[in-house]
Design an enzyme around this catalytic site. Structure first.
Site, PDB file in Angstrom:
ATOM      1  N   GLN A  28     -10.441  -2.629   1.994  1.00 18.97           N
ATOM      2  CA  GLN A  28     -10.051  -3.313   3.297  1.00 18.97           C
ATOM      3  C   GLN A  28     -10.104  -2.469   4.390  1.00 18.97           C
ATOM      4  O   GLN A  28      -9.407  -2.903   5.410  1.00 18.97           O
ATOM      5  CB  GLN A  28      -8.703  -3.971   2.796  1.00 18.97           C
ATOM      6  CG  GLN A  28      -7.331  -3.230   2.769  1.00 18.97           C
ATOM      7  CD  GLN A  28      -6.137  -3.841   2.343  1.00 18.97           C
ATOM      8  OE1 GLN A  28      -6.021  -4.225   1.308  1.00 18.97           O
ATOM      9  NE2 GLN A  28      -5.242  -3.745   3.419  1.00 18.97           N
ATOM     10  N   HIS A  57       9.078   1.011   3.225  1.00 15.55           N
ATOM     11  CA  HIS A  57      10.155   1.132   4.193  1.00 15.55           C
ATOM     12  C   HIS A  57      10.992  -0.283   3.938  1.00 15.55           C
ATOM     13  O   HIS A  57      10.910  -1.048   2.920  1.00 15.55           O
ATOM     14  CB  HIS A  57       9.653   0.825   5.751  1.00 15.55           C
ATOM     15  CG  HIS A  57       8.617  -0.106   5.941  1.00 15.55           C
ATOM     16  ND1 HIS A  57       8.933  -1.392   5.879  1.00 15.55           N
ATOM     17  CD2 HIS A  57       7.124   0.026   6.330  1.00 15.55           C
ATOM     18  CE1 HIS A  57       7.799  -2.098   6.234  1.00 15.55           C
ATOM     19  NE2 HIS A  57       6.594  -1.223   6.366  1.00 15.55           N
ATOM     20  N   ASP A 100       2.156  -9.312   8.852  1.00 15.66           N
ATOM     21  CA  ASP A 100       0.482  -9.660   8.714  1.00 15.66           C
ATOM     22  C   ASP A 100       0.468 -11.071   8.809  1.00 15.66           C
ATOM     23  O   ASP A 100      -0.024 -11.577   7.753  1.00 15.66           O
ATOM     24  CB  ASP A 100       0.006  -9.032   7.563  1.00 15.66           C
ATOM     25  CG  ASP A 100       0.163  -7.147   7.601  1.00 15.66           C
ATOM     26  OD1 ASP A 100      -0.639  -6.658   8.047  1.00 15.66           O
ATOM     27  OD2 ASP A 100       1.522  -6.851   7.007  1.00 15.66           O
ATOM     28  N   MET A 148       0.885  -1.301   0.042  1.00 17.58           N
ATOM     29  CA  MET A 148       0.093   0.185   0.050  1.00 17.58           C
ATOM     30  C   MET A 148       0.930   1.209   0.017  1.00 17.58           C
ATOM     31  O   MET A 148       0.336   2.329   0.021  1.00 17.58           O
ATOM     32  CB  MET A 148      -0.945   0.018   1.321  1.00 17.58           C
ATOM     33  CG  MET A 148      -1.964  -1.167   1.213  1.00 17.58           C
ATOM     34  SD  MET A 148      -3.400  -1.068   1.979  1.00 17.58           S
ATOM     35  CE  MET A 148      -2.760  -1.027   3.542  1.00 17.58           C
ATOM     36  N   ARG A 178       2.490   2.819   9.076  1.00 17.82           N
ATOM     37  CA  ARG A 178       1.641   3.874  10.098  1.00 17.82           C
ATOM     38  C   ARG A 178       2.644   4.602  11.014  1.00 17.82           C
ATOM     39  O   ARG A 178       2.099   5.473  11.779  1.00 17.82           O
ATOM     40  CB  ARG A 178       0.418   2.885  10.569  1.00 17.82           C
ATOM     41  CG  ARG A 178      -0.765   2.642   9.809  1.00 17.82           C
ATOM     42  CD  ARG A 178      -1.612   1.850  10.562  1.00 17.82           C
ATOM     43  NE  ARG A 178      -2.687   1.733   9.922  1.00 17.82           N
ATOM     44  CZ  ARG A 178      -3.208   0.614   8.851  1.00 17.82           C
ATOM     45  NH1 ARG A 178      -2.128  -0.214   8.876  1.00 17.82           N
ATOM     46  NH2 ARG A 178      -4.242   0.470   8.314  1.00 17.82           N
ATOM     47  N   HIS A 182       9.111  -3.582   3.188  1.00 14.99           N
ATOM     48  CA  HIS A 182       8.836  -3.829   1.958  1.00 14.99           C
ATOM     49  C   HIS A 182       9.815  -4.275   1.267  1.00 14.99           C
ATOM     50  O   HIS A 182       9.919  -5.002   0.032  1.00 14.99           O
ATOM     51  CB  HIS A 182       8.119  -2.654   1.342  1.00 14.99           C
ATOM     52  CG  HIS A 182       6.702  -2.153   2.053  1.00 14.99           C
ATOM     53  ND1 HIS A 182       6.779  -0.841   2.928  1.00 14.99           N
ATOM     54  CD2 HIS A 182       5.673  -2.651   2.410  1.00 14.99           C
ATOM     55  CE1 HIS A 182       5.547  -0.722   3.282  1.00 14.99           C
ATOM     56  NE2 HIS A 182       4.640  -1.881   2.793  1.00 14.99           N
TER      57      HIS A 182
END
Ligand code: AMP
Length: 279
Positions: free
Chosen positions: A60, A33, A149, A29, A186, A36
């Site tokens: 989502q 960082h 996740d 998304m 986040r 990823h």
């Protein structure tokens, strides 16, 4: 690096150039960082072509405020992907991915009723929808996701199994800041004070691991984690659970497979983390 905003040109490009080659897919998304980028590196090691996607998927998000405030840093992300050697980026607008509002819903059974699924109703249905679309569009050989996740990975495993997607899934380790905080897009939204406090969830996982090693009960561990989180102003624990790593059944006893999963708020920012006990 080739950048696409539309589905059809991307499909034509992939078909024309890389028909029989292996394609690695890294869905994100954005607000990228090092976590990823570790997925990009893994894909580059294993595939001839690496496709990253950047799409803040509205279906989502169960919380409109969270969607509105989700960090969007496309220019910086493209620079980072280019430096990492990514070959293709797909960064569509919402109306390209959803030409009309989708009414399709996924029910993952037990897997989407607990943990994140309990606190974010509809979240995993949206994940199932967008990941299915990306798999159809890109038709990857291998797709890379983060252990960060953990529950999402289980959901995608089920999606691939039940819909017979011809793709191999890889679950990559959690990248952390030097103090242990799991990297997350986040985290950018945390102010300095919140950033210091955000470490509490990682510390709680470590505390839990220590107490379990001493042979104490799961109940004692849960109480200790709750106490630790409640002691910090502005921190709100949403859940701390033990689950079986293979099927995500919530566990009252520890086994080799046990995963500790935690989620909560620091101020307004919701963070998640987890730890596989045997690792
Ligand atoms: P997101 O952009 O948050 O949707 O994440 C895109 C992918 O990167 C997902 O598969 C995540 O699990 C993975 N990811 C997010 N944070 C990390 C991290 N700290 N370490 C490794 N992978 C991560």
């Amino acid at each position: 690096m080739d950048i696409f905003k539309e589905i059809e040109p991307l499909k034509a490009f992939l078909k024309h150039k890389w028909n029989s080659e292996s394609i690695g897919l890294v869905p994100t998304m954005g607000a990228l960082h090092e976590g990823h980028l570790s997925l990009i590196e893994a894909s580059k090691r294993e595939n001839q072509l690496t496709v990253a996607t950047i799409f803040v998927n509205p279906t989502q998000f169960n919380n409109p405020g969270d969607l509105a405030k989700y960090p969007r840093t496309l220019e910086r992300d493209l620079e980072a992907l280019k430096s990492a050697g990514c070959d293709v980026v797909f960064a569509p607008e919402v109306n390209e991915m959803y030409r009309r509002p989708s009414t399709l819903k996924f029910d993952f059974g037990h897997l989407d009723k607990i943990l994140e699924g309990e606190f974010r109703p509809g979240h995993f249905s949206g994940v199932g929808l967008v990941v299915s679309k990306l798999f159809h569009i890109v038709q990857p050989t291998v797709a890379y996701f983060g252990q960060k996740d953990f529950q999402q990975f289980k959901i995608i495993e089920k999606l691939v199994e039940e819909l017979d997607f011809n793709v191999t899934l890889r679950r990559m380790p959690i990248f952390r800041e030097s103090d242990g905080l799991a990297m997350s897009s986040r985290n950018q939204r945390l102010n300095a004070d919140e950033r210091k406090k955000a470490i509490v969830f990682y510390e709680a996982l470590q505390l839990a691991k220590g107490i379990l090693k001493e042979g104490k009960s799961v109940q004692a561990v849960k109480e200790a984690v709750k106490k630790k989180c409640e002691a910090i102003e502005g921190v709100k624990l949403e859940y701390f659970e033990l689950a079986e790593g293979d099927n995500l059944t919530l566990a009252e006893n520890v086994s080799d497979q046990t995963v500790l999963l935690i989620a909560g708020f620091v101020g307004e920012i919701r963070l998640i983390d987890n730890l596989i006990l045997s690792e």
